[in-house]
Write an enzyme that holds these catalytic residues in place. Structure first.
Site, short mmCIF file in Angstrom:
data_model
loop_
_atom_site.label_atom_id
_atom_site.label_comp_id
_atom_site.label_asym_id
_atom_site.label_seq_id
_atom_site.Cartn_x
_atom_site.Cartn_y
_atom_site.Cartn_z
N ASP A 36 -28.86 12.96 13.16
CA ASP A 36 -28.65 11.96 14.19
C ASP A 36 -29.68 12.15 15.28
O ASP A 36 -30.17 13.27 15.48
CB ASP A 36 -27.24 12.09 14.78
CG ASP A 36 -26.70 10.78 15.35
OD1 ASP A 36 -27.34 10.23 16.26
OD2 ASP A 36 -25.65 10.32 14.89
N VAL A 61 -34.19 8.03 10.87
CA VAL A 61 -34.11 7.72 9.44
C VAL A 61 -35.28 6.89 8.94
O VAL A 61 -35.53 6.84 7.72
CB VAL A 61 -32.78 7.01 9.11
CG1 VAL A 61 -31.60 7.93 9.36
CG2 VAL A 61 -32.64 5.70 9.86
N CYS A 89 -24.71 6.65 7.22
CA CYS A 89 -23.86 5.98 8.21
C CYS A 89 -24.63 5.53 9.43
O CYS A 89 -24.10 4.79 10.27
CB CYS A 89 -22.73 6.92 8.66
SG CYS A 89 -21.58 7.39 7.36
N SER A 159 -21.44 -3.57 5.42
CA SER A 159 -20.51 -4.15 6.40
C SER A 159 -19.94 -5.43 5.82
O SER A 159 -20.57 -6.10 4.99
CB SER A 159 -21.24 -4.46 7.71
OG SER A 159 -20.45 -5.26 8.56
N TYR A 172 -28.23 -8.26 11.90
CA TYR A 172 -27.30 -7.26 11.37
C TYR A 172 -26.84 -7.64 9.96
O TYR A 172 -26.84 -6.80 9.04
CB TYR A 172 -26.10 -7.14 12.31
CG TYR A 172 -25.13 -6.04 11.95
CD1 TYR A 172 -25.46 -4.71 12.16
CD2 TYR A 172 -23.89 -6.35 11.41
CE1 TYR A 172 -24.57 -3.69 11.84
CE2 TYR A 172 -22.98 -5.34 11.10
CZ TYR A 172 -23.34 -4.01 11.30
OH TYR A 172 -22.46 -3.02 10.98
N LYS A 176 -27.45 -5.54 6.44
CA LYS A 176 -26.33 -5.03 5.65
C LYS A 176 -26.24 -5.72 4.28
O LYS A 176 -25.80 -5.11 3.30
CB LYS A 176 -25.03 -5.19 6.43
CG LYS A 176 -24.97 -4.32 7.69
CD LYS A 176 -25.13 -2.85 7.38
CE LYS A 176 -24.91 -1.97 8.60
NZ LYS A 176 -25.00 -0.52 8.31
N THR A 207 -15.10 2.34 16.16
CA THR A 207 -16.32 3.12 16.28
C THR A 207 -16.99 2.77 17.60
O THR A 207 -16.66 1.76 18.23
CB THR A 207 -17.30 2.80 15.14
OG1 THR A 207 -17.73 1.43 15.28
CG2 THR A 207 -16.65 2.98 13.77
#
Length: 266
Positions: A36, A61, A89, A159, A172, A176, A207
Site C-alpha cells: 500500500d 501498483v 484490492c 465492482s 471507475y 472495473k 470501506t
C-alpha cells in the site's frame, strides 16, 4: 489450495477490503505481504498481527520496479516458503460526469489515472505474481493433468459498477469492467501452469471509499438492495477471497457480492 505457510501479496492492504483480506489470510496461517502507499496504516496492521507473518511494502501498483522489489523483499523474509498468489484490492474512484454543469468535458488525465491504477495496476501485479509463481515450478515444466494440485491463485477486485455503472462513474466502471474482462483470458493464459484467476465484484461494502460518498448516494444504493439491507462487512469480502483460494473449481469467472442489488441511476 492450501493457505497456511504460503505467501500471498495483498494490494491496498492497509485498509478496507484489503485489510480484512490480510487479517483473513493471516488467521489461516499465511505469510502476507501488505502492499500500500499508506505505509503508516499498513505498519499498524502488521503490528496488530504480530509482524512475524506480515511484511509491509510501499508499493505503487502501476510501477513495475516497486512490485519487483516488494516480491524480492518477501522472498528474503520468508525463504523457502511458496508464493501462492495475490489479491488485488488497491484502487481509486474519482467521480464526474462526461460533461459537467458548465458544459466542460471530464478531465482526460483523471480518466487515465483511474484506469491506470484500477486496471493497469491490477494487470501489472497479476503478471509479476504469475511469473514469480512459475519461477519455482519444477523443471521441465509439465502440463497439468487431472491429478495436478493448484500452483497459484490470482484474485482481482472488480465492482458491481462494472455491470451497472451509475451516473458519474464512467472512469471507475470502465476500469472495473476491464478487471472482469481479464478473468477468462488470464485464466486461459495461466492454465498451463496450474494458476487460477478469479474476480470479485462487491457493491455495498463499508470501506473508506464508500464512506466518501454523499449520504444521498449511499441511500440510493441501499434502496436497490434486496437482502441483506445493509452495506457488506469487509470480513465478508475476505471470506469470499478464502473461498476462491480453497475451491479449485473457481476459475476464470467472477462472483458478485452485492445483496442482489442492481445499481440504478443516481
Amino acid at each position: 489450495m492450501k493457505i497456511a505457510d504460503h505467501i500471498f501479496y495483498v494490494t491496498g492492504g492497509a485498509s478496507g477490503l484489503g485489510a480484512a483480506t490480510v487479517r483473513g489470510l493471516h488467521a489461516k496461517g499465511a505469510h502476507v505481504a501488505i502492499w500500500d502507499l499508506d505505509v503508516e496504516g499498513a505498519t499498524r496492521l502488521s503490528e496488530e498481527l504480530g509482524g512475524e507473518r506480515t511484511l509491509v511494502g510501499e508499493v505503487d501498483v502501476t510501477e513495475e520496479e516497486d512490485v519487483r522489489q516488494a516480491i524480492q523483499a518477501a522472498d528474503d523474509k520468508w525463504k523457502g516458503s511458496t508464493v501462492a498468489g495475490c489479491v488485488n484490492c488497491g484502487g481509486v474512484g474519482m467521480a464526474g460526469k462526461i460533461i459537467d454543469a458548465e458544459g466542460e468535458p471530464f478531465n482526460l488525465d483523471t480518466f487515465k489515472k483511474v484506469v491506470d491504477i484500477n486496471l493497469v495496476g491490477t494487470f501489472n501485479v497479476s503478471r509479476l505474481t504469475a511469473a514469480r509463481i512459475v519461477r519455482d515450478l519444477p523443471r521441465p515444466l509439465q502440463k497439468p493433468n487431472s491429478e495436478t494440485q493448484d500452483r497459484g491463485v490470482i484474485i482481482n477486485t472488480a465492482s458491481a459498477a462494472a455491470f451497472e455503472g451509475q451516473t458519474g462513474q464512467v472512469s471507475y466502471s470502465a476500469s472495473k469492467g476491464g478487471v472482469v474482462g481479464m478473468s477468462m483470458p488470464m485464466a486461459r493464459d495461466l492454465a498451463w501452469y496450474g494458476i487460477r484467476v478469479m474476480a470479485l465484484a462487491p457493491a455495498l461494502f463499508s470501506t473508506p471509499m464508500m464512506e466518501r460518498l454523499p449520504q444521498r448516494a449511499k441511500d440510493a444504493i441501499l434502496r436497490t438492495a434486496e437482502f441483506p439491507l445493509r452495506f457488506g462487512h469487509p470480513e465478508e469480502f475476505a471470506h469470499a477471497v478464502i473461498a476462491c483460494i480453497e475451491n479449485s473449481m473457481l476459475n476464470g469467472s467472477f462472483i458478485r457480492l452485492d445483496g442482489a442489488t442492481r445499481l440504478g441511476k443516481l
